[in-house]
Design a protein around this motif. Structure first.
Motif, PDB file in Angstrom:
ATOM      1  N   GLN A   1      86.595 106.959  98.737  1.00  0.00           N
ATOM      2  CA  GLN A   1      87.502 106.478  97.709  1.00  0.00           C
ATOM      3  C   GLN A   1      88.622 105.620  98.296  1.00  0.00           C
ATOM      4  N   ASN A   2      89.079 105.975  99.492  1.00  0.00           N
ATOM      5  CA  ASN A   2      90.089 105.145 100.157  1.00  0.00           C
ATOM      6  C   ASN A   2      89.540 103.751 100.446  1.00  0.00           C
ATOM      7  N   ARG A   3      88.279 103.715 100.877  1.00  0.00           N
ATOM      8  CA  ARG A   3      87.669 102.402 101.116  1.00  0.00           C
ATOM      9  C   ARG A   3      87.535 101.623  99.808  1.00  0.00           C
ATOM     10  N   SER A   4      87.209 102.317  98.740  1.00  0.00           N
ATOM     11  CA  SER A   4      87.132 101.644  97.439  1.00  0.00           C
ATOM     12  C   SER A   4      88.497 101.119  97.006  1.00  0.00           C
ATOM     13  N   ALA A   5      89.557 101.893  97.292  1.00  0.00           N
ATOM     14  CA  ALA A   5      90.912 101.433  96.975  1.00  0.00           C
ATOM     15  C   ALA A   5      91.285 100.206  97.806  1.00  0.00           C
ATOM     16  N   ASP A   6      90.881 100.205  99.092  1.00  0.00           N
ATOM     17  CA  ASP A   6      91.135  99.027  99.928  1.00  0.00           C
ATOM     18  C   ASP A   6      90.410  97.800  99.386  1.00  0.00           C
ATOM     19  N   ARG A   7      89.188  97.998  98.937  1.00  0.00           N
ATOM     20  CA  ARG A   7      88.427  96.889  98.358  1.00  0.00           C
ATOM     21  C   ARG A   7      89.126  96.348  97.109  1.00  0.00           C
ATOM     22  N   ASP A   8      89.589  97.267  96.254  1.00  0.00           N
ATOM     23  CA  ASP A   8      90.282  96.827  95.039  1.00  0.00           C
ATOM     24  C   ASP A   8      91.575  96.090  95.370  1.00  0.00           C
ATOM     25  N   ARG A   9      92.294  96.575  96.394  1.00  0.00           N
ATOM     26  CA  ARG A   9      93.540  95.908  96.774  1.00  0.00           C
ATOM     27  C   ARG A   9      93.267  94.506  97.298  1.00  0.00           C
ATOM     28  N   MET A  10      92.246  94.350  98.146  1.00  0.00           N
ATOM     29  CA  MET A  10      91.917  93.035  98.682  1.00  0.00           C
ATOM     30  C   MET A  10      91.441  92.089  97.577  1.00  0.00           C
TER      31      MET A  10
ATOM     32  N   VAL B   1      88.572  84.660 100.664  1.00  0.00           N
ATOM     33  CA  VAL B   1      87.531  85.350 101.423  1.00  0.00           C
ATOM     34  C   VAL B   1      86.633  86.109 100.465  1.00  0.00           C
ATOM     35  N   ASP B   2      85.421  86.373 100.935  1.00  0.00           N
ATOM     36  CA  ASP B   2      84.496  87.235 100.209  1.00  0.00           C
ATOM     37  C   ASP B   2      84.797  88.675 100.615  1.00  0.00           C
ATOM     38  N   VAL B   3      85.383  89.438  99.695  1.00  0.00           N
ATOM     39  CA  VAL B   3      85.850  90.784 100.019  1.00  0.00           C
ATOM     40  C   VAL B   3      84.697  91.680 100.424  1.00  0.00           C
ATOM     41  N   ASN B   4      83.612  91.660  99.679  1.00  0.00           N
ATOM     42  CA  ASN B   4      82.477  92.532  99.985  1.00  0.00           C
ATOM     43  C   ASN B   4      81.892  92.226 101.358  1.00  0.00           C
ATOM     44  N   GLU B   5      81.767  90.948 101.671  1.00  0.00           N
ATOM     45  CA  GLU B   5      81.213  90.575 102.977  1.00  0.00           C
ATOM     46  C   GLU B   5      82.154  90.995 104.104  1.00  0.00           C
ATOM     47  N   THR B   6      83.460  90.798 103.891  1.00  0.00           N
ATOM     48  CA  THR B   6      84.426  91.171 104.922  1.00  0.00           C
ATOM     49  C   THR B   6      84.411  92.670 105.188  1.00  0.00           C
ATOM     50  N   LEU B   7      84.388  93.465 104.129  1.00  0.00           N
ATOM     51  CA  LEU B   7      84.382  94.915 104.304  1.00  0.00           C
ATOM     52  C   LEU B   7      83.067  95.404 104.893  1.00  0.00           C
TER      53      LEU B   7
END
Length: 258
Positions: A171-180, A91-97
């Motif tokens: 920052q939590n959203r950034s951490a979720d992005r990094d995890r995905m 999946v495209d992480v940026n598009e999904t988020l």
């Protein structure tokens, strides 16, 4: 088989000559083993005629081709199975988020983006200086927060208290992005590793088996063509001898009739 005065073919026992036959010891191991399976009593010194040798060579070529095709099909099946077993969708992480953003998350991202910029620092410094000058010099008759600016300290504390959790949400959203992204990269690397291993196996099969087999088949083809040419030459010789004999006999027949 061989006798004291005459050579015979191993297969049918018919007489053969040295020019039209070969010893089993002169053949390749694979071809010799194929003949040995049908004639266990054969010896390395036995002879086989070109006609029967052509049959075994064709069978040996077919066996090598079928073995290569079977191995290639097996590797292709493994590759297909490995690709189908990994049901993880890349999946495209940026598009999904971006599509899943709520209003609060968008606000937190904007606040964190603005709070970590030089624009925020400059604007905040201007507000602080204006606050202190207006209240310290009583400009325009305004003195709602005299020195030591207790109200200003309260406002700064409230801004810091509100800004901190908003930045933490971002920052939590950034951490979720990094995890995905890490999970995505893991599955991509795993799938690539499966493909590379099978491709290496396929290349090794080509280098170790198919290329030598192709060269061996080409050599067999040249030998087969040579044997066919030799048999054609023998047939032409026999036809020429037969026609010459017929021509020699025909004058004698004319004399007898006369």
């Amino acid at each position: 088989m061989t006798t004291e005065n005459q050579l015979t073919c191993l297969v049918d026992g018919e007489p053969v000559s040295l020019e039209t036959s070969l010893q089993l010891a002169e053949l390749d191991a694979g071809l010799r083993n194929r003949i040995k399976r049908e004639f266990p009593q054969s010896q390395p010194g036995d002879y086989i005629c070109g006609h029967h040798l052509l049959k075994y060579r064709l069978e040996h070529v077919d066996a090598m081709i079928n073995a290569d095709l079977k191995q290639t099909k097996k590797i292709n099946n493994k590759l297909t199975k490995a690709l189908q077993s990994d049901d993880y969708d890349i999946v495209d992480v940026n598009e999904t988020l971006t599509e899943s953003l709520t209003f609060g998350q968008k606000v937190s991202d904007d606040v964190a983006h603005f709070g970590g910029s030089w624009g925020f620092i400059l604007a905040f410094m201007i507000v602080l200086l204006a606050w202190m000058f207006v209240n310290g010099l009583h400009l325009f008759g305004i003195n709602f927060d005299n020195y030591p600016f207790i109200l200003l300290n309260l406002v700064l504390s409230c801004v810091a208290a509100i800004q901190a959790p908003i930045i933490m949400m971002s920052q939590n959203r950034s951490a979720d992005r990094d995890r995905m992204m890490a999970e995505n990269d893991y599955h991509v690397n795993l799938k690539s590793e499966h493909e590379l291993r099978l491709l290496h196996a396929k290349v090794d099969h080509l280098a170790q088996n198919q290329v030598p087999h192709t060269m061996e088949i080409a050599r067999f083809q040249l030998e087969i063509l040579g044997e066919i040419r030799q048999e054609l030459g023998e047939l032409r010789t026999q036809e020429h001898v037969g026609s010459t004999t017929t021509r020699r006999e025909s004058p004698h027949e004319d004399v007898d009739h006369s």
